[in-house]
Design a protein around this motif. Structure first.
Motif, PDB file in Angstrom:
ATOM      1  N   ARG A 151       0.877  -1.291   0.157  1.00 17.98           N
ATOM      2  CA  ARG A 151       0.055  -0.118  -0.069  1.00 17.98           C
ATOM      3  C   ARG A 151       0.798   1.267   0.085  1.00 17.98           C
ATOM      4  O   ARG A 151       1.805   1.610   0.817  1.00 17.98           O
ATOM      5  N   ILE A 152       0.704   2.177  -0.862  1.00 21.11           N
ATOM      6  CA  ILE A 152       1.292   3.450  -1.090  1.00 21.11           C
ATOM      7  C   ILE A 152       0.383   4.703  -0.652  1.00 21.11           C
ATOM      8  O   ILE A 152      -0.823   4.573  -0.807  1.00 21.11           O
ATOM      9  N   GLY A 153       1.077   5.343   0.397  1.00 18.99           N
ATOM     10  CA  GLY A 153       0.191   6.609   0.755  1.00 18.99           C
ATOM     11  C   GLY A 153       0.532   7.850  -0.110  1.00 18.99           C
ATOM     12  O   GLY A 153       1.593   7.885  -0.312  1.00 18.99           O
ATOM     13  N   VAL A 154      -0.602   8.653  -0.309  1.00 17.56           N
ATOM     14  CA  VAL A 154      -0.207   9.610  -1.127  1.00 17.56           C
ATOM     15  C   VAL A 154      -0.989  11.118  -0.249  1.00 17.56           C
ATOM     16  O   VAL A 154      -2.117  10.909  -0.072  1.00 17.56           O
ATOM     17  N   THR A 173      -4.722  16.514  -9.381  1.00 18.88           N
ATOM     18  CA  THR A 173      -5.422  15.440  -9.518  1.00 18.88           C
ATOM     19  C   THR A 173      -5.247  14.474 -10.211  1.00 18.88           C
ATOM     20  O   THR A 173      -5.182  13.249 -10.235  1.00 18.88           O
ATOM     21  N   SER A 174      -4.431  14.967 -11.695  1.00 16.52           N
ATOM     22  CA  SER A 174      -4.227  13.956 -12.604  1.00 16.52           C
ATOM     23  C   SER A 174      -2.776  13.143 -12.253  1.00 16.52           C
ATOM     24  O   SER A 174      -2.897  11.908 -12.613  1.00 16.52           O
ATOM     25  N   THR A 175      -2.134  13.741 -11.267  1.00 19.63           N
ATOM     26  CA  THR A 175      -0.983  12.985 -10.698  1.00 19.63           C
ATOM     27  C   THR A 175      -1.416  11.747  -9.787  1.00 19.63           C
ATOM     28  O   THR A 175      -1.124  10.646  -9.987  1.00 19.63           O
ATOM     29  N   LEU A 176      -2.349  12.316  -9.008  1.00 17.90           N
ATOM     30  CA  LEU A 176      -2.841  11.408  -8.023  1.00 17.90           C
ATOM     31  C   LEU A 176      -3.465   9.900  -8.879  1.00 17.90           C
ATOM     32  O   LEU A 176      -3.148   8.865  -8.658  1.00 17.90           O
ATOM     33  N   TYR A 177      -4.462  10.504  -9.855  1.00 17.49           N
ATOM     34  CA  TYR A 177      -5.012   9.328 -10.857  1.00 17.49           C
ATOM     35  C   TYR A 177      -4.013   8.407 -11.465  1.00 17.49           C
ATOM     36  O   TYR A 177      -4.133   7.164 -11.485  1.00 17.49           O
ATOM     37  N   ALA A 178      -3.057   9.188 -11.849  1.00 17.93           N
ATOM     38  CA  ALA A 178      -1.830   8.339 -12.623  1.00 17.93           C
ATOM     39  C   ALA A 178      -1.268   7.467 -11.561  1.00 17.93           C
ATOM     40  O   ALA A 178      -0.559   6.246 -11.805  1.00 17.93           O
ATOM     41  N   VAL A 179      -0.855   7.901 -10.330  1.00 19.46           N
ATOM     42  CA  VAL A 179      -0.230   6.946  -9.396  1.00 19.46           C
ATOM     43  C   VAL A 179      -0.974   5.875  -8.922  1.00 19.46           C
ATOM     44  O   VAL A 179      -0.452   4.558  -8.698  1.00 19.46           O
ATOM     45  N   GLU A 180      -2.344   6.353  -8.825  1.00 18.16           N
ATOM     46  CA  GLU A 180      -3.312   5.031  -8.451  1.00 18.16           C
ATOM     47  C   GLU A 180      -3.392   4.169  -9.559  1.00 18.16           C
ATOM     48  O   GLU A 180      -3.194   2.643  -9.407  1.00 18.16           O
ATOM     49  N   ALA A 199      -0.990   3.207 -11.836  1.00 17.77           N
ATOM     50  CA  ALA A 199       0.458   2.382 -11.958  1.00 17.77           C
ATOM     51  C   ALA A 199       0.386   1.603 -10.842  1.00 17.77           C
ATOM     52  O   ALA A 199       1.121   0.624 -10.922  1.00 17.77           O
ATOM     53  N   ALA A 200      -0.144   2.147  -9.741  1.00 18.54           N
ATOM     54  CA  ALA A 200       0.212   1.311  -8.578  1.00 18.54           C
ATOM     55  C   ALA A 200      -0.749  -0.098  -8.539  1.00 18.54           C
ATOM     56  O   ALA A 200      -0.207  -0.987  -8.384  1.00 18.54           O
ATOM     57  N   ARG A 201      -1.975   0.050  -9.112  1.00 17.01           N
ATOM     58  CA  ARG A 201      -3.005  -1.075  -8.981  1.00 17.01           C
ATOM     59  C   ARG A 201      -2.004  -2.061 -10.302  1.00 17.01           C
ATOM     60  O   ARG A 201      -2.221  -3.383  -9.924  1.00 17.01           O
ATOM     61  N   VAL A 254       3.833   6.221 -13.421  1.00 18.80           N
ATOM     62  CA  VAL A 254       4.747   4.907 -13.551  1.00 18.80           C
ATOM     63  C   VAL A 254       5.969   5.190 -13.027  1.00 18.80           C
ATOM     64  O   VAL A 254       6.446   4.284 -12.350  1.00 18.80           O
ATOM     65  N   ALA A 255       6.628   6.272 -13.091  1.00 17.11           N
ATOM     66  CA  ALA A 255       7.945   6.579 -12.650  1.00 17.11           C
ATOM     67  C   ALA A 255       7.689   6.723 -11.149  1.00 17.11           C
ATOM     68  O   ALA A 255       8.774   6.340 -10.536  1.00 17.11           O
ATOM     69  N   VAL A 256       6.718   7.414 -10.302  1.00 16.61           N
ATOM     70  CA  VAL A 256       6.638   7.507  -9.366  1.00 16.61           C
ATOM     71  C   VAL A 256       6.518   6.069  -8.606  1.00 16.61           C
ATOM     72  O   VAL A 256       7.319   5.713  -7.607  1.00 16.61           O
ATOM     73  N   VAL A 257       5.748   4.861  -8.855  1.00 14.03           N
ATOM     74  CA  VAL A 257       5.604   4.040  -8.640  1.00 14.03           C
ATOM     75  C   VAL A 257       6.872   3.121  -8.618  1.00 14.03           C
ATOM     76  O   VAL A 257       7.225   2.191  -7.883  1.00 14.03           O
TER      77      VAL A 257
END
Length: 339
Positions: free
Chosen positions: A68-71, A82-89, A91-93, A301-304
């Motif tokens: 689990r990743i906290g954001v 907002t777009s960054t949060l969606y993208a991290v979610e 890529a994480a999934r 993707v890079a964040v994850v």
């Protein structure tokens, strides 16, 4: 009567189909590095054929990780965060991780400490901070988080991991585009300068403008909203000397164009406008907006990838700065003649 889930495939069935031990299947699921590629491929094919879904609870017990990743997100009402949060979610999934997020909004009483404490109680393996202000970074440095921390910010940091869309290069693209059209007097409508992205864009604008010999004039500091830029444009009494405006985000650019239109000024015939972000609306306003596109999918993707490497104690990937690109539309054109 069969119990619920009795027909679901299990790890031993995957192992039997792939011709390996169940421990090998477990290592593949947990991205163990010492697995031959042919074996990994065989296990993945068996997982796909059986439709096997690993138990997150079992995986967490086996690895002592929650996956689990906290954001922590500031100002999630604006497009970029907002777009960054969606993208991290997303890529994480795709990597088998879940995301828990906390939003920090202006005027609310929750502090960065309380937000981090909440995420830690959820058992996160790592923390990502999106769209931070300088004050939030200072507060974060005083918090003992206890897990890897990544900040989506323009500059490298001695304390935190960092990933960003290249804000400086994106700004250079915007200035160079206007210069290529012939503009030599450009106003910058900046975002709030306590936001790290806004500050980087403002500094990059001044540096690139100076290198081109563009007239230096005071910037206008906005608040990211279309309403601010609309009011600014409505307050212009006479057509200004400058022939173009570089706006720090598309929301303000949309409000600016609206206000200029109501004042009777033509974009781009009398003033060119270039934004930043490439929001979905940018291509549909009149005129369609020239802007700097941020690749949020690649950012996520890079964040994850970086956080997974930190969690799993692997080498951190080198690709932590995502390129930006200029999208040329009808809001920019050669400058009018200035008397």
């Amino acid at each position: 009567m069969a119990s619920p889930g009795a027909d679901k495939p299990n790890i031993r069935q995957v192992a039997q189909l792939a011709g390996v031990s169940h421990m090998t299947v477990s290592r593949v699921l947990n991205d163990h590095p010492n697995i031959r590629e042919a074996t990994r491929r065989r296990v993945e094919e068996a997982i796909s054929e059986l439709g096997y879904r690993p138990s997150m609870t079992a995986r967490a017990l086996a690895t002592q990780r929650s996956r689990r990743i906290g954001v922590l997100v500031e100002s999630a009402v604006t497009f970029g965060p907002t777009s960054t949060l969606y993208a991290v979610e997303s890529a994480a999934r795709a990597s088998g991780y879940e995301v828990s997020s906390v939003l920090l909004r202006a005027g609310e009483e929750i502090s960065p400490q309380e937000a981090v404490d909440h995420l830690i109680t959820l058992g996160i393996d790592a923390l990502c901070v999106v769209a931070p202000r300088s004050s939030s970074i200072a507060a974060l440095r005083r918090i003992a988080v206890g897990v890897p921390v990544l900040v989506v910010k323009p500059d490298k940091d001695p304390t935190f991991l960092t990933v960003t869309v290249d804000q400086q290069a994106g700004t250079v693209l915007a200035v160079d585009h206007l210069v290529s059209l012939g503009h030599r007097d450009i106003l910058h409508l900046a975002g709030p300068l306590d936001w790290l992205d806004a500050r980087t864009r403002e500094r990059a604008f001044h540096a690139r403008s100076k290198s081109w010999g563009i007239r230096e004039r005071p910037i206008v500091v906005g608040d990211w909203t279309a309403d601010f830029a609309y009011d600014f444009a409505r307050g212009i009494r006479e057509l200004p000397d400058y022939t173009a405006i570089f706006v720090a985000n598309d929301d303000m650019a949309v409000g600016l164009i609206h206000g200029l239109h109501e004042r009777g000024y033509s974009v781009p015939d009398e003033l060119s406008v270039v934004g930043f972000d490439d929001i979905p609306l940018a291509r549909h306003i009149t005129p369609p907006l020239t802007t700097v596109r941020q690749n949020f999918d690649a950012l996520g993707v890079a964040v994850v990838d970086v956080l997974r490497a930190a969690i799993e104690e692997r080498e951190i990937p080198d690709v932590t700065r995502i390129p930006a690109e200029i999208v040329t539309r009808a809001s920019s054109a050669p400058p009018r003649k200035v008397d």
